[in-house]
Design a protein around this motif. Sequence first.
Motif, PDB file in Angstrom:
ATOM      1  N   HIS A  39       0.835  -1.199   0.000  1.00 13.76           N
ATOM      2  CA  HIS A  39       0.000   0.000   0.000  1.00 13.76           C
ATOM      3  C   HIS A  39       0.873   1.254   0.000  1.00 13.76           C
ATOM      4  O   HIS A  39       1.329   1.705   1.044  1.00 13.76           O
ATOM      5  CB  HIS A  39      -0.949  -0.013   1.202  1.00 13.76           C
ATOM      6  CG  HIS A  39      -1.929  -1.145   1.166  1.00 13.76           C
ATOM      7  ND1 HIS A  39      -3.091  -1.099   0.416  1.00 13.76           N
ATOM      8  CD2 HIS A  39      -1.907  -2.377   1.741  1.00 13.76           C
ATOM      9  CE1 HIS A  39      -3.745  -2.235   0.549  1.00 13.76           C
ATOM     10  NE2 HIS A  39      -3.052  -3.028   1.341  1.00 13.76           N
ATOM     11  N   ASP A  40       1.106   1.767  -1.210  1.00 19.99           N
ATOM     12  CA  ASP A  40       1.824   3.030  -1.398  1.00 19.99           C
ATOM     13  C   ASP A  40       3.125   3.077  -0.610  1.00 19.99           C
ATOM     14  O   ASP A  40       3.421   4.054   0.066  1.00 19.99           O
ATOM     15  CB  ASP A  40       0.913   4.207  -1.012  1.00 19.99           C
ATOM     16  CG  ASP A  40       1.430   5.524  -1.588  1.00 19.99           C
ATOM     17  OD1 ASP A  40       2.194   5.486  -2.576  1.00 19.99           O
ATOM     18  OD2 ASP A  40       1.073   6.589  -1.045  1.00 19.99           O
ATOM     19  N   ASN A  41       3.902   2.003  -0.708  1.00 24.97           N
ATOM     20  CA  ASN A  41       5.230   1.976  -0.092  1.00 24.97           C
ATOM     21  C   ASN A  41       6.183   1.324  -1.084  1.00 24.97           C
ATOM     22  O   ASN A  41       6.272   0.101  -1.165  1.00 24.97           O
ATOM     23  CB  ASN A  41       5.201   1.193   1.220  1.00 24.97           C
ATOM     24  CG  ASN A  41       6.526   1.314   1.977  1.00 24.97           C
ATOM     25  OD1 ASN A  41       7.589   1.458   1.377  1.00 24.97           O
ATOM     26  ND2 ASN A  41       6.457   1.250   3.296  1.00 24.97           N
ATOM     27  N   PRO A  42       6.907   2.149  -1.868  1.00 18.16           N
ATOM     28  CA  PRO A  42       7.753   1.598  -2.932  1.00 18.16           C
ATOM     29  C   PRO A  42       9.014   0.910  -2.434  1.00 18.16           C
ATOM     30  O   PRO A  42       9.761   0.333  -3.239  1.00 18.16           O
ATOM     31  CB  PRO A  42       8.114   2.841  -3.755  1.00 18.16           C
ATOM     32  CG  PRO A  42       8.060   3.966  -2.775  1.00 18.16           C
ATOM     33  CD  PRO A  42       6.944   3.627  -1.827  1.00 18.16           C
ATOM     34  N   TYR A  43       9.267   0.980  -1.129  1.00 21.42           N
ATOM     35  CA  TYR A  43      10.505   0.423  -0.582  1.00 21.42           C
ATOM     36  C   TYR A  43      10.350  -1.020  -0.124  1.00 21.42           C
ATOM     37  O   TYR A  43      11.327  -1.724   0.039  1.00 21.42           O
ATOM     38  CB  TYR A  43      10.990   1.293   0.577  1.00 21.42           C
ATOM     39  CG  TYR A  43      10.891   2.764   0.274  1.00 21.42           C
ATOM     40  CD1 TYR A  43      11.585   3.308  -0.815  1.00 21.42           C
ATOM     41  CD2 TYR A  43      10.058   3.602   1.009  1.00 21.42           C
ATOM     42  CE1 TYR A  43      11.465   4.649  -1.134  1.00 21.42           C
ATOM     43  CE2 TYR A  43       9.930   4.948   0.698  1.00 21.42           C
ATOM     44  CZ  TYR A  43      10.631   5.469  -0.374  1.00 21.42           C
ATOM     45  OH  TYR A  43      10.499   6.795  -0.698  1.00 21.42           O
ATOM     46  N   ARG A  44       9.112  -1.454   0.083  1.00 20.62           N
ATOM     47  CA  ARG A  44       8.882  -2.817   0.552  1.00 20.62           C
ATOM     48  C   ARG A  44       8.548  -3.727  -0.631  1.00 20.62           C
ATOM     49  O   ARG A  44       7.678  -3.429  -1.429  1.00 20.62           O
ATOM     50  CB  ARG A  44       7.755  -2.841   1.584  1.00 20.62           C
ATOM     51  CG  ARG A  44       8.143  -2.177   2.894  1.00 20.62           C
ATOM     52  CD  ARG A  44       7.128  -2.385   3.990  1.00 20.62           C
ATOM     53  NE  ARG A  44       7.615  -1.851   5.254  1.00 20.62           N
ATOM     54  CZ  ARG A  44       8.291  -2.554   6.161  1.00 20.62           C
ATOM     55  NH1 ARG A  44       8.521  -3.834   5.934  1.00 20.62           N
ATOM     56  NH2 ARG A  44       8.728  -1.998   7.281  1.00 20.62           N
ATOM     57  N   ARG A  45       9.279  -4.809  -0.708  1.00 18.98           N
ATOM     58  CA  ARG A  45       9.031  -5.816  -1.746  1.00 18.98           C
ATOM     59  C   ARG A  45       9.440  -7.165  -1.154  1.00 18.98           C
ATOM     60  O   ARG A  45      10.550  -7.347  -0.666  1.00 18.98           O
ATOM     61  CB  ARG A  45       9.718  -5.500  -3.060  1.00 18.98           C
ATOM     62  CG  ARG A  45      11.176  -5.201  -3.082  1.00 18.98           C
ATOM     63  CD  ARG A  45      11.622  -3.814  -2.639  1.00 18.98           C
ATOM     64  NE  ARG A  45      11.087  -2.688  -3.349  1.00 18.98           N
ATOM     65  CZ  ARG A  45      11.497  -2.310  -4.560  1.00 18.98           C
ATOM     66  NH1 ARG A  45      12.391  -3.017  -5.214  1.00 18.98           N
ATOM     67  NH2 ARG A  45      11.009  -1.207  -5.100  1.00 18.98           N
ATOM     68  N   GLN A  46       8.526  -8.124  -1.169  1.00 19.17           N
ATOM     69  CA  GLN A  46       8.677  -9.369  -0.438  1.00 19.17           C
ATOM     70  C   GLN A  46       9.629 -10.316  -1.182  1.00 19.17           C
ATOM     71  O   GLN A  46       9.389 -10.679  -2.327  1.00 19.17           O
ATOM     72  CB  GLN A  46       7.311 -10.033  -0.241  1.00 19.17           C
ATOM     73  CG  GLN A  46       6.363  -9.246   0.654  1.00 19.17           C
ATOM     74  CD  GLN A  46       5.877  -7.936   0.037  1.00 19.17           C
ATOM     75  OE1 GLN A  46       5.474  -7.908  -1.114  1.00 19.17           O
ATOM     76  NE2 GLN A  46       5.938  -6.865   0.809  1.00 19.17           N
ATOM     77  N   LEU A  47      10.717 -10.716  -0.495  1.00 18.30           N
ATOM     78  CA  LEU A  47      11.731 -11.581  -1.082  1.00 18.30           C
ATOM     79  C   LEU A  47      11.745 -12.983  -0.471  1.00 18.30           C
ATOM     80  O   LEU A  47      12.586 -13.800  -0.835  1.00 18.30           O
ATOM     81  CB  LEU A  47      13.121 -10.943  -0.932  1.00 18.30           C
ATOM     82  CG  LEU A  47      13.303  -9.560  -1.568  1.00 18.30           C
ATOM     83  CD1 LEU A  47      14.733  -9.076  -1.391  1.00 18.30           C
ATOM     84  CD2 LEU A  47      12.929  -9.576  -3.042  1.00 18.30           C
ATOM     85  N   ARG A  48      10.848 -13.266   0.483  1.00 17.10           N
ATOM     86  CA  ARG A  48      10.747 -14.573   1.131  1.00 17.10           C
ATOM     87  C   ARG A  48      12.120 -15.080   1.589  1.00 17.10           C
ATOM     88  O   ARG A  48      12.593 -16.155   1.190  1.00 17.10           O
ATOM     89  CB  ARG A  48      10.077 -15.590   0.200  1.00 17.10           C
ATOM     90  CG  ARG A  48       8.701 -15.163  -0.282  1.00 17.10           C
ATOM     91  CD  ARG A  48       8.015 -16.258  -1.077  1.00 17.10           C
ATOM     92  NE  ARG A  48       7.424 -17.272  -0.221  1.00 17.10           N
ATOM     93  CZ  ARG A  48       7.623 -18.586  -0.371  1.00 17.10           C
ATOM     94  NH1 ARG A  48       8.435 -19.035  -1.320  1.00 17.10           N
ATOM     95  NH2 ARG A  48       7.034 -19.441   0.424  1.00 17.10           N
ATOM     96  N   PHE A  88      12.402   6.859  -5.685  1.00 16.47           N
ATOM     97  CA  PHE A  88      10.985   6.561  -5.532  1.00 16.47           C
ATOM     98  C   PHE A  88      10.455   7.265  -4.284  1.00 16.47           C
ATOM     99  O   PHE A  88      11.100   7.242  -3.225  1.00 16.47           O
ATOM    100  CB  PHE A  88      10.744   5.056  -5.357  1.00 16.47           C
ATOM    101  CG  PHE A  88      11.076   4.219  -6.563  1.00 16.47           C
ATOM    102  CD1 PHE A  88      10.698   4.611  -7.831  1.00 16.47           C
ATOM    103  CD2 PHE A  88      11.744   3.018  -6.413  1.00 16.47           C
ATOM    104  CE1 PHE A  88      10.985   3.837  -8.934  1.00 16.47           C
ATOM    105  CE2 PHE A  88      12.042   2.230  -7.510  1.00 16.47           C
ATOM    106  CZ  PHE A  88      11.658   2.638  -8.775  1.00 16.47           C
ATOM    107  N   PHE A  89       9.275   7.864  -4.415  1.00 16.33           N
ATOM    108  CA  PHE A  89       8.563   8.408  -3.255  1.00 16.33           C
ATOM    109  C   PHE A  89       7.121   7.918  -3.302  1.00 16.33           C
ATOM    110  O   PHE A  89       6.543   7.759  -4.378  1.00 16.33           O
ATOM    111  CB  PHE A  89       8.584   9.941  -3.259  1.00 16.33           C
ATOM    112  CG  PHE A  89       9.924  10.532  -2.913  1.00 16.33           C
ATOM    113  CD1 PHE A  89      10.483  10.346  -1.662  1.00 16.33           C
ATOM    114  CD2 PHE A  89      10.611  11.306  -3.844  1.00 16.33           C
ATOM    115  CE1 PHE A  89      11.719  10.890  -1.343  1.00 16.33           C
ATOM    116  CE2 PHE A  89      11.841  11.852  -3.541  1.00 16.33           C
ATOM    117  CZ  PHE A  89      12.401  11.643  -2.284  1.00 16.33           C
ATOM    118  N   PRO A  90       6.514   7.691  -2.153  1.00 20.31           N
ATOM    119  CA  PRO A  90       5.101   7.290  -2.129  1.00 20.31           C
ATOM    120  C   PRO A  90       4.220   8.405  -2.674  1.00 20.31           C
ATOM    121  O   PRO A  90       4.524   9.599  -2.514  1.00 20.31           O
ATOM    122  CB  PRO A  90       4.826   7.051  -0.639  1.00 20.31           C
ATOM    123  CG  PRO A  90       6.166   6.903   0.003  1.00 20.31           C
ATOM    124  CD  PRO A  90       7.102   7.742  -0.807  1.00 20.31           C
TER     125      PRO A  90
END
Length: 472
Positions: A39-48, A88-90
């Motif tokens: 949700h509008d957070n370009p820094y989080r991306r799930q890498l498991r 990147f900015f939200p």
Amino acid sequence: MSQVPKHVPFELSGDELRDAVVQYATNPLYLDNEDWENHDNPYRRQLRPQVLPHLDFDKVPGRENILDYTSLAVQRLLTSIYEADLVFFPKSGLEGKEEDFKAFYSPANRALGERIRPALERYAFGFLDDEVETSGKWTRASLDTYLDSLDMGGGEEQTSVEAAITGSSDPERAARMWLVQFAPDFLSEASPMMRNVLGYYGPAQSEWFKVVIDEYGYGVHETKHSTLFERTLESVGLKSDLHRYWMYYLNSSLLLNNYFHYLGKNHELFFRYVGALYYTESSLVDFCRRADRLLQGVFGDTVDTTYFTEHVHIDQHHGRMAREKIIAPLIEAHGEGIIPEIVRGIEEYRVLLEVGDADFAAQIAWMDGQPEFKKLHGPVYEALQEGRVQAPVAHLVEPRGELSNTHCHEGDELCHIVSGVMRFESGLGSSLYLRAGEGVVIQRNRLHGANIESDECVYEIHSVGDYRKCLS
């Protein structure tokens, strides 16, 4: 010009590489999500990161294995590493996300990423060495003949992607899933290209910059191509903040986007980028014409296709620019020895497009086929219970709200629910509810995830390899 090196002296391998990958991915930014969307957070991306210690990143896979889970993990890692070079900015502003901003752009995160990048690139793109051959004597005349022979029109017959969408049991769902695949590229439009604009190399540099200027709407934000794509997404009910749909990106979609970052990041591959630039700009004319027609046919007048209609016009110009103002002057300046690399960039990109089209069509068939794959649970589970087929099994117990972030398997699997309720996700807008005694066959390499919708769910995962052998 050399191909992708198998190893370079500074490159990590084996256990050292795996440990460095895990160290990078255990940044709190990269932990599993608790929701299907960011949700509008370009820094989080799930890498498991919990799975990464069990993967082997050292052996370069062949094309037949390029869509397996290790490759998906590598593409997600590379996307995060490459994008640390971008700003990147939200959409809603940085307030409340300051720590994530600092963590993503921190020297430690960037340094750890750069440490593993060469080895991950070898894993991700090394298969192209066996797919593309550009040896032999190349001249300006033979290059012209080759470029003239490339079919940029495509004809009127449906592509595999068009057929997958229009023939889907839910064309709107399929079209949304398709649009989401372009978000990593189109929302940061031309960012990989910018990597090759910097520096000093004569008139071709200025011509390349003209292409970038067009992509950025001549400095007018409302006409910037990424802004136009945001409107397309929003017109069909999708959100347009960056990586909102991270969990739904297919392996091949990240592969295609990362390829241009790979070429732009490694300047020894500059001339490959020149070839890929020419091909993508020239072929986009037909692609965008088709995309406009496809989306209008699926959604009607409600869809905003300006992003695609704009490219029909501008990319006719870009294709000519790339050939006449970039390729020709570069050969004049640096000789015919660069031609094999230009051709290689074209041919590699064409291979990746084939991989991407097949992957997407297979995913839509998998999404459409969920009711049938649920029905197949019965005979497959019966074969396992009767001992006609032997397969390793994992027994799992998970609480309410436990989210299994999207992934895939290297062979077919059977999910069997012992007790409780699971929501099984096979793509954007595609899910099944599985209850005690039910289950689903999970196809090899198909993106999926799950969420627990009861206080507790007990289930089994049987690694059957090829589910069809359970039906014979």
